[in-house]
Motif scaffolding. Structure first.
Motif, short mmCIF file in Angstrom:
data_model
loop_
_atom_site.label_atom_id
_atom_site.label_comp_id
_atom_site.label_asym_id
_atom_site.label_seq_id
_atom_site.Cartn_x
_atom_site.Cartn_y
_atom_site.Cartn_z
N ILE A 100 1.16 -1.20 0.09
CA ILE A 100 -0.13 0.30 0.06
C ILE A 100 0.56 1.36 -0.08
O ILE A 100 1.67 1.60 0.92
CB ILE A 100 -1.08 0.07 1.47
N ASP A 101 0.27 2.15 -1.17
CA ASP A 101 1.29 2.97 -0.43
C ASP A 101 1.20 4.41 0.67
O ASP A 101 0.03 4.09 0.73
CB ASP A 101 0.69 3.84 -1.82
N GLY A 102 2.34 4.68 0.91
CA GLY A 102 2.26 5.58 1.72
C GLY A 102 2.19 3.94 3.67
O GLY A 102 2.18 5.04 4.44
N VAL A 103 2.46 3.20 3.16
CA VAL A 103 2.07 2.65 4.80
C VAL A 103 3.61 1.27 4.01
O VAL A 103 3.82 0.28 3.77
CB VAL A 103 1.21 1.26 4.90
N PRO A 104 4.62 1.68 4.61
CA PRO A 104 6.05 0.85 3.74
C PRO A 104 5.92 -0.06 4.94
O PRO A 104 6.01 0.23 5.93
CB PRO A 104 7.32 2.11 4.36
N SER A 105 6.53 -0.88 4.12
CA SER A 105 6.44 -2.40 4.54
C SER A 105 7.24 -3.24 4.45
O SER A 105 6.69 -4.38 4.41
CB SER A 105 5.11 -2.81 4.36
N VAL A 106 9.20 -3.23 4.02
CA VAL A 106 9.78 -3.73 3.38
C VAL A 106 10.08 -5.11 4.14
O VAL A 106 10.22 -6.55 4.08
CB VAL A 106 10.64 -3.65 2.72
N LEU A 107 10.61 -4.43 5.65
CA LEU A 107 10.52 -5.88 6.38
C LEU A 107 9.34 -6.70 6.49
O LEU A 107 9.50 -7.87 7.30
CB LEU A 107 11.66 -5.60 7.53
N ALA A 108 8.31 -5.91 6.72
CA ALA A 108 7.16 -7.19 6.76
C ALA A 108 6.96 -7.90 5.85
O ALA A 108 6.66 -8.44 6.40
CB ALA A 108 5.81 -5.93 7.65
N SER A 109 7.32 -7.68 4.73
CA SER A 109 6.74 -8.45 3.97
C SER A 109 7.90 -9.62 3.37
O SER A 109 7.56 -10.54 3.08
CB SER A 109 6.99 -7.50 2.60
N LEU A 110 8.74 -8.80 3.86
CA LEU A 110 9.98 -9.91 3.77
C LEU A 110 9.92 -11.37 4.74
O LEU A 110 9.90 -12.42 4.43
CB LEU A 110 11.61 -9.65 3.72
N THR A 111 9.58 -10.96 5.90
CA THR A 111 9.36 -11.61 7.57
C THR A 111 8.11 -12.78 6.94
O THR A 111 8.02 -13.62 6.87
CB THR A 111 10.04 -11.06 8.70
N LYS A 112 7.09 -11.70 7.04
CA LYS A 112 5.80 -12.56 6.72
C LYS A 112 5.38 -13.13 5.68
O LYS A 112 4.63 -13.71 5.32
CB LYS A 112 4.66 -11.40 7.33
N GLY A 113 6.15 -12.54 4.53
CA GLY A 113 5.85 -13.09 3.48
C GLY A 113 6.48 -14.34 3.04
O GLY A 113 6.00 -15.44 2.50
N GLY A 114 7.79 -14.19 4.13
CA GLY A 114 8.69 -16.15 4.01
C GLY A 114 7.76 -16.66 4.38
O GLY A 114 7.68 -18.10 4.61
N LEU A 115 7.03 -16.29 5.90
CA LEU A 115 5.44 -17.71 6.33
C LEU A 115 4.52 -17.51 5.31
O LEU A 115 4.71 -19.43 5.40
CB LEU A 115 5.02 -16.53 7.89
N ASN A 116 4.54 -17.11 4.48
CA ASN A 116 3.32 -17.41 3.45
C ASN A 116 3.82 -18.70 2.73
O ASN A 116 3.29 -19.55 2.60
CB ASN A 116 2.76 -16.53 2.67
N ALA A 117 4.80 -18.08 2.18
CA ALA A 117 6.10 -19.23 1.26
C ALA A 117 5.90 -20.97 2.14
O ALA A 117 5.99 -21.67 1.50
CB ALA A 117 6.86 -18.99 0.74
N ALA A 118 6.30 -20.40 3.05
CA ALA A 118 6.98 -21.71 4.98
C ALA A 118 5.70 -22.43 4.83
O ALA A 118 5.91 -23.66 4.83
CB ALA A 118 7.55 -21.40 5.63
#
Length: 236
Positions: free
Chosen positions: A139-157
């Protein structure tokens, strides 16, 4: 010691979604091992609490060992503990990175490994992790790279675990929330945060708890990333 009742481990259990999850599973007559960095002992003999940093493998060992010693088994693990730090990517510090990977990734890895080892003894079990819809829909305006890196990793795991253990009776799923009304967000922010969802409002903690309960009671569902996000992941 009776081992007929099911046993659920809930991380990040001292407040918010974690605390509500504990209440919901007790209503279903589960025995519970509840852990958080700071958590008070429970008067309920069917709830054991373990205080500790979930990023520390020693905490994971104590949680699972206590659950097995008190209740004899582990049936479900709810990986609820998580940290979200919203900063522009170049403003993250090494400390931010260590905290988010520690809680979100290490906190998943150590306790899930030990829980599944117990589940294998009964050829049944369920791991459900709380991730974020930001991993699918930034979402534009909600910086979330580390959330996506970590929680996105949990989705894949989660999908990898589901396939690896499918024939051993152990399921793995995730709940991917939008922004939820919880102690994390003060009331004055609710209007702006709600507007980030196509449905125009934030979710309730009960929305996430109900999703967890559904997945736990759905024996033919595994590898599912269940979005409970007011339509965020579908688009804008």
């Amino acid at each position: 010691m009776s081992t007929s009742q099911k046993v659920v481990v809930v991380t990040g259990a001292s407040q918010g979604i974690g605390a509500e999850t504990v209440k919901a599973f007790r209503k279903l007559d589960y025995r519970i091992v509840a852990t958080a960095r700071s958590i008070a002992p429970s008067d309920d003999p069917n709830i054991v609490t373990v205080a500790g940093d979930i990023a520390d493998p020693a905490t994971a060992r104590r949680v699972i060992a206590e659950g097995v010693a008190r209740f004899g088994r582990i049936d479900t693990l709810v990986n609820n503990a998580g940290v979200f730090i919203a900063k522009p990517f170049t403003s993250y510090t090494s400390e931010d990175y260590a905290v988010m990977t520690g809680v979100n990734l290490n906190g998943f890895f150590y306790i899930t490994q030990l829980a599944i080892a117990e589940m294998e003894k009964n050829n049944s079990g369920h791991v459900v992790s709380i991730t974020t819809t930001l991993a699918d829909h930034a979402i534009d305006g909600v910086p979330s790279v580390l959330a996506s890196l970590t929680k996105g990793g949990l989705n894949a795991a989660t999908k990898s675990l589901a396939i690896e253990y499918a024939k051993r009776g152990i399921r793995a799923n995730a709940v991917s929330p939008g922004i939820i009304k919880s102690p994390m967000h003060s009331a004055e922010t609710h209007g702006a945060l709600g507007a980030l969802h196509p449905m125009g409002h934030m979710g309730e903690m009960s929305d996430i708890v109900n999703a967890i309960l559904y997945l736990d009671a759905a024996p033919f569902v595994t590898g599912e990333i269940l979005h409970v996000d007011g339509g965020q992941s579908a688009g804008h």
